[in-house]
Every structure is written in structure tokens, then in C-alpha cells.
Design an enzyme around this catalytic site. Structure first.
Site, PDB file in Angstrom:
ATOM      1  N   TRP A   5     -22.919 -34.561  10.047  1.00 19.55           N
ATOM      2  CA  TRP A   5     -23.894 -33.728  10.775  1.00 19.55           C
ATOM      3  C   TRP A   5     -25.088 -33.406   9.875  1.00 19.55           C
ATOM      4  O   TRP A   5     -26.242 -33.418  10.308  1.00 19.55           O
ATOM      5  CB  TRP A   5     -23.242 -32.418  11.231  1.00 19.55           C
ATOM      6  CG  TRP A   5     -22.616 -32.455  12.592  1.00 19.55           C
ATOM      7  CD1 TRP A   5     -21.285 -32.458  12.885  1.00 19.55           C
ATOM      8  CD2 TRP A   5     -23.298 -32.466  13.864  1.00 19.55           C
ATOM      9  NE1 TRP A   5     -21.105 -32.477  14.253  1.00 19.55           N
ATOM     10  CE2 TRP A   5     -22.317 -32.486  14.868  1.00 19.55           C
ATOM     11  CE3 TRP A   5     -24.646 -32.474  14.236  1.00 19.55           C
ATOM     12  CZ2 TRP A   5     -22.635 -32.503  16.230  1.00 19.55           C
ATOM     13  CZ3 TRP A   5     -24.968 -32.500  15.587  1.00 19.55           C
ATOM     14  CH2 TRP A   5     -23.977 -32.513  16.571  1.00 19.55           C
ATOM     15  N   GLU A  28     -18.654 -32.780   9.086  1.00 21.48           N
ATOM     16  CA  GLU A  28     -19.722 -31.814   8.812  1.00 21.48           C
ATOM     17  C   GLU A  28     -20.776 -32.408   7.875  1.00 21.48           C
ATOM     18  O   GLU A  28     -21.970 -32.136   8.011  1.00 21.48           O
ATOM     19  CB  GLU A  28     -19.142 -30.523   8.216  1.00 21.48           C
ATOM     20  CG  GLU A  28     -18.285 -29.739   9.173  1.00 21.48           C
ATOM     21  CD  GLU A  28     -19.018 -29.395  10.457  1.00 21.48           C
ATOM     22  OE1 GLU A  28     -20.075 -28.755  10.377  1.00 21.48           O
ATOM     23  OE2 GLU A  28     -18.534 -29.783  11.538  1.00 21.48           O
ATOM     24  N   TRP A  42     -30.273 -24.375  15.783  1.00 22.74           N
ATOM     25  CA  TRP A  42     -30.935 -23.517  16.774  1.00 22.74           C
ATOM     26  C   TRP A  42     -31.310 -24.290  18.033  1.00 22.74           C
ATOM     27  O   TRP A  42     -31.133 -23.803  19.154  1.00 22.74           O
ATOM     28  CB  TRP A  42     -32.175 -22.839  16.163  1.00 22.74           C
ATOM     29  CG  TRP A  42     -31.790 -21.551  15.514  1.00 22.74           C
ATOM     30  CD1 TRP A  42     -31.516 -21.335  14.197  1.00 22.74           C
ATOM     31  CD2 TRP A  42     -31.575 -20.306  16.175  1.00 22.74           C
ATOM     32  NE1 TRP A  42     -31.153 -20.033  13.988  1.00 22.74           N
ATOM     33  CE2 TRP A  42     -31.193 -19.372  15.183  1.00 22.74           C
ATOM     34  CE3 TRP A  42     -31.676 -19.870  17.493  1.00 22.74           C
ATOM     35  CZ2 TRP A  42     -30.892 -18.037  15.478  1.00 22.74           C
ATOM     36  CZ3 TRP A  42     -31.398 -18.550  17.788  1.00 22.74           C
ATOM     37  CH2 TRP A  42     -31.003 -17.655  16.798  1.00 22.74           C
ATOM     38  N   ASN A  74     -20.111 -20.354  10.506  1.00 18.80           N
ATOM     39  CA  ASN A  74     -20.773 -21.318  11.377  1.00 18.80           C
ATOM     40  C   ASN A  74     -20.472 -21.091  12.854  1.00 18.80           C
ATOM     41  O   ASN A  74     -21.366 -21.211  13.699  1.00 18.80           O
ATOM     42  CB  ASN A  74     -20.390 -22.748  10.984  1.00 18.80           C
ATOM     43  CG  ASN A  74     -21.225 -23.782  11.723  1.00 18.80           C
ATOM     44  OD1 ASN A  74     -22.451 -23.766  11.620  1.00 18.80           O
ATOM     45  ND2 ASN A  74     -20.595 -24.644  12.489  1.00 18.80           N
ATOM     46  N   TRP A 105     -36.067 -19.419  20.738  1.00 15.99           N
ATOM     47  CA  TRP A 105     -35.183 -19.799  19.635  1.00 15.99           C
ATOM     48  C   TRP A 105     -35.907 -19.845  18.303  1.00 15.99           C
ATOM     49  O   TRP A 105     -35.310 -19.640  17.246  1.00 15.99           O
ATOM     50  CB  TRP A 105     -34.515 -21.150  19.927  1.00 15.99           C
ATOM     51  CG  TRP A 105     -35.464 -22.290  20.146  1.00 15.99           C
ATOM     52  CD1 TRP A 105     -35.969 -22.732  21.326  1.00 15.99           C
ATOM     53  CD2 TRP A 105     -36.043 -23.141  19.134  1.00 15.99           C
ATOM     54  NE1 TRP A 105     -36.824 -23.801  21.142  1.00 15.99           N
ATOM     55  CE2 TRP A 105     -36.884 -24.080  19.812  1.00 15.99           C
ATOM     56  CE3 TRP A 105     -35.927 -23.213  17.751  1.00 15.99           C
ATOM     57  CZ2 TRP A 105     -37.601 -25.054  19.124  1.00 15.99           C
ATOM     58  CZ3 TRP A 105     -36.645 -24.191  17.070  1.00 15.99           C
ATOM     59  CH2 TRP A 105     -37.472 -25.095  17.754  1.00 15.99           C
ATOM     60  N   TRP A 134     -40.343 -17.684  27.901  1.00 17.61           N
ATOM     61  CA  TRP A 134     -39.408 -16.759  27.251  1.00 17.61           C
ATOM     62  C   TRP A 134     -39.782 -15.307  27.549  1.00 17.61           C
ATOM     63  O   TRP A 134     -40.968 -14.979  27.653  1.00 17.61           O
ATOM     64  CB  TRP A 134     -39.422 -16.992  25.743  1.00 17.61           C
ATOM     65  CG  TRP A 134     -39.089 -18.388  25.338  1.00 17.61           C
ATOM     66  CD1 TRP A 134     -39.961 -19.362  24.947  1.00 17.61           C
ATOM     67  CD2 TRP A 134     -37.781 -18.985  25.289  1.00 17.61           C
ATOM     68  NE1 TRP A 134     -39.288 -20.523  24.653  1.00 17.61           N
ATOM     69  CE2 TRP A 134     -37.947 -20.330  24.853  1.00 17.61           C
ATOM     70  CE3 TRP A 134     -36.499 -18.520  25.559  1.00 17.61           C
ATOM     71  CZ2 TRP A 134     -36.885 -21.203  24.679  1.00 17.61           C
ATOM     72  CZ3 TRP A 134     -35.432 -19.394  25.393  1.00 17.61           C
ATOM     73  CH2 TRP A 134     -35.624 -20.710  24.968  1.00 17.61           C
TER      74      TRP A 134
END
Length: 436
Positions: A260, A257, A365, A324, A342, A289
């Protein structure tokens, strides 16, 4: 005027193991510690009970207490960065400015403006790596290009770490090389237009037991299996090097993590277009969208009829935190089930999350929407009902945040999953074909 080296605190609100501060304290002139409540940022916040501002304020008070014990004081200004430095230039003979690097677009532009101002006065501006383990070009491909896929990046990251163990920046000999001065009053929250909320902040502790069981518990939102250190890492009230040192012997999952986190910060630095509201993969900017505002409102308020989605949004609205795994579910639902841009969801998280960090929020996202680097493929559409069964099998998390789930008042699902999945595939494939 007093000669000083300025250390400018930003995302590093601590005196211990602070890279840029350690370098500043080695200069010949005493260090003036400075923090700027940036009007450019604060003036954009509609919520005057924003807990992030309160968190920063509390961290400053804690640092001030430590500095007073060393005969010094934090100098806190409420201004634009340029305005604040013009004030400081009138008050002190500044011989150098030290700070730690930030990788967001606004921060890079801000620092360039300050660098230009200081150059006019022949004052050097030096920045250092502090909020990540590796930055800029420290973890890149053999040809020098940045990675855009996480797995090879993580392998290279670990190999670089093996050859460059993390160092700590505690220089005890220089602890008292701060400017000796009378206390300078820190502006109160109300004086900068904000107010406190009576809620505790997450602890800085990282229990050994949490790390040992992190891999098997981290995906279950009803279990206290995550660290909730995000806000401390975001504002630097704890050292990323200290966290890595604690995690390395106990949890590969937790270290992953942290990798990341570095990965998204470096994507932000190497690909500045994401800071301009664009998709990492340009083809995804062609998606038409639906952007139904009524459905967006139901998503925001936790009234979609999908209990795991509603629980996540209610947890976010009430606490400023969301687990998460649930973040991934609600983001996928908004962008794929409802076909709402998004960026709408990204902006809502930016408004609500206590641990909001642009790089990680944008990365998450775009991963969920399929538009980012190393993203979930567009044809992978989370089934929120199956996600709930898998990660909240006893319904503990859902019943906490959606207590009326079995009442007649709970809404029917806003959209049928299978219909929404097929509609999503059609919208996405059409946009991607048009980009060819």
C-alpha cells in the site's frame, strides 16, 4: 578547494543500506555528506515544538557520531536548497551530487531547480530509488499504464518481487570513503527556531511476535499490534528493504501494508494533480461541502460525542500518533457525517502526525472520502458506534482517551448517524450526477 562528491540526505537518514549513498561512495572523489534544514518547509510550521523536526535532528546527531568515528563529518545547512547549494559551490569543488528520489510535487520541483543550478557548473545530479521497493514504471500494467486499483497492483508487485529480489547496499570496502575532515558543528534545534519535547520516539525494533500476530491484531487499537515504524520509514532511519526482508516469511498482512505504501507513492508520482489539492476523481471536486467551522473544531478536539472518534483525535493531539483503523473512522466521520472537506482533515493530520507522509496521508483521506483511487464507495458510511463495538469491544481504548465517557459532562452526539448517512448520500449523489 577540495574535490568532493556530495551525497544529499533527505528521506534516508542512515548510513547503512542506503542506495544513493552506496553509489556515491564508489566515486573517485571522497563523499561530503550533506543535510539541509529546508527553510521553505520549516518556515511553514507554526508549531515550534514540532516533534518531526526534533526526530530529524536526533537522527542527524546519530549519523554524525557514526561519521566522526570514520574521521568525517556531516555538513548541515539551514537554508533553502538553492541557497545551500550556492554556499557549497563556494566551499568545495563539487564533481557530482548523489541523492535518493522523492515523489512529491514539491520535491520534484526542488530537485529540478538544483539540477538546473548544477548543470550551469557542469556537475551531474544523480538520484536513486531508496524509500520504496518499486518505483516509477517498475510495477505497471502490461500496456505500460499505471495501476489505479490496489489489488491488481499488489499482485503485479508480488510477481515483480519474485523475479527481482531486494538487494542491500552495504559496501563495506567503501565505508571510509567519506571526506576526511574536522567535525562541523550541527546547528542546535533552537538555532533553527525549534525546541525539544520530552517524549520518547517509537522504537525501530520489529519483533518477530508482532509480525506473526499482525494479521489478527492490527485492527484493535487497545492492543500493541502495530509496528509504529511509520516515522522511521518516513525519514528513512530504517531501510524499507530490511523491513520487507523481516516481514516476508512471517506476515502477508504486514507485507500488504508495505505494498500500500509503494502504491500511494506511485499514485503521487504518476498523478501529480493530487499534489495540487485536487481530488483523484474530478467529479468529487463538485461536492458542496458544509464546512461548519464549529463542528470542525469539535472534531479536532475530540468533542463530537462519538467516543471512538473522540478517542482517536485525543490520541493524535497528545502523541502525534493515531491507530490506522481509527484513522479511517475519524476520516470517514469528518467527510461523510459532517460533510467537511476532506482536505481540511488532511491538513490537520499533516500538522499533527509524527509519521506524516503526503502520499499515504492523501491516499488515506481520499479513500475515506470516496474521492481517491480504489476508494471506499461514497455510499459506504462507517457507523462509528458499530466500529467501536467491533474493534474496541471492551472499551479499553476509548476509556483511556475519553475517561469522562459516562459522566454528565460528556457531549451528546454532534449529529445523528442515520440522518448524517442519508444527508451524505444526497450530497454526494447530487454532485456526481452534476458531473455526468
Amino acid at each position: 578547494m577540495k574535490k568532493v562528491t556530495v551525497f544529499w540526505f533527505r528521506r534516508d537518514l542512515r548510513l547503512e543500506d542506503n542506495n544513493g549513498l552506496a553509489h556515491a561512495l564508489r566515486q573517485s572523489d571522497p563523499v561530503l555528506p550533506v543535510f539541509i534544514f529546508d527553510k521553505n518547509i520549516l518556515d511553514q510550521l507554526d508549531n515550534k515544538a514540532d516533534r518531526r523536526v526534533e526526530f530529524i535532528h536526533a537522527a542527524l546527531l546519530q549519523m554524525q557520531e557514526q561519521l566522526l568515528g570514520r574521521g568525517s563529518s556531516l555538513h548541515v545547512l539551514y537554508d533553502t536548497p538553492l541557497g545551500a547549494f550556492r554556499q557549497l559551490l563556494k566551499q568545495y569543488e563539487i564533481t557530482a551530487v548523489f541523492t535518493n528520489r522523492d515523489y512529491e510535487r514539491y520535491a520534484i520541483d526542488r530537485d529540478e531547480a538544483i539540477r538546473t543550478l548544477l548543470q550551469e557548473h557542469n556537475i551531474p545530479f544523480q538520484s536513486f530509488k531508496d524509500q520504496v521497493i518499486f518505483d516509477q514504471n517498475e510495477v505497471v500494467k502490461d500496456d505500460g499504464k499505471p495501476y489505479t486499483v490496489f489489488t491488481p497492483y499488489s499482485r503485479k508487485w508480488l510477481s515483480v518481487l519474485a523475479n527481482n529480489p531486494v538487494t542491500h547496499y552495504d559496501d563495506k570496502k567503501q565505508r571510509n570513503h567519506f571526506l576526511q575532515q574536522s567535525p562541523i558543528t550541527i546547528p542546535g534545534l533552537r538555532s533553527i527556531g525549534f525546541q525539544a519535547v520530552d517524549q520518547p520516539f517509537p522504537s525501530q525494533d520489529l519483533p518477530k511476535a508482532l509480525l506473526q500476530h499482525y494479521g489478527e491484531r492490527r485492527d484493535f487499537p487497545s492492543i500493541a499490534g502495530t509496528s509504529k515504524l511509520g516515522v522511521h520509514l518516513r525519514f528513512g532511519t530504517i531501510s524499507i528493504r530490511k523491513i520487507l526482508q523481516q516481514a516476508l516469511p512471517l506476515s502477508n498482512s504486514f507485507v500488504n501494508e508495505l505494498i500500500w505504501r509503494d502504491f500511494y507513492q506511485m499514485i503521487c508520482w504518476h498523478f501529480p494533480q493530487i499534489g495540487q489539492g485536487r481530488a483523484f476523481r474530478p467529479a468529487y471536486d463538485l461536492i458542496r461541502w458544509r464546512n461548519n467551522e464549529e463542528e470542525f473544531e469539535k472534531w479536532k478536539t475530540g468533542q463530537t460525542g462519538y467516543p471512538i472518534v473522540d478517542a482517536g483525535m485525543r490520541e493524535l493531539n497528545a502523541t502525534g500518533f493515531m491507530h490506522n483503523r481509527v484513522r479511517m473512522i475519524v476520516a470517514s466521520f469528518l467527510s461523510k457525517h459532517l460533510l467537511i472537506d476532506w482536505r481540511w482533515g488532511e491538513a490537520y493530520f499533516a500538522e499533527k502526525l509524527l509519521d506524516y507522509d503526503f502520499a499515504s496521508n492523501n491516499g488515506g483521506w481520499q479513500w475515506a472520502a470516496g474521492s481517491g483511487c480504489d476508494a471506499a464507495p461514497y455510499f459506504r458510511v462507517f457507523n462509528p458506534t458499530l466500529q467501536a463495538k467491533k474493534f474496541d469491544p471492551e472499551g479499553k481504548y476509548i476509556s483511556k482517551w475519553v475517561p469522562e465517557i459516562n459522566d454528565f459532562g460528556y457531549p451528546e452526539p454532534i449529529v445523528n448517524h442515520e440522518m448524517a448517512r442519508m444527508r451524505c448520500l444526497g450530497f454526494y449523489s447530487k454532485a456526481l450526477k452534476n458531473s455526468e
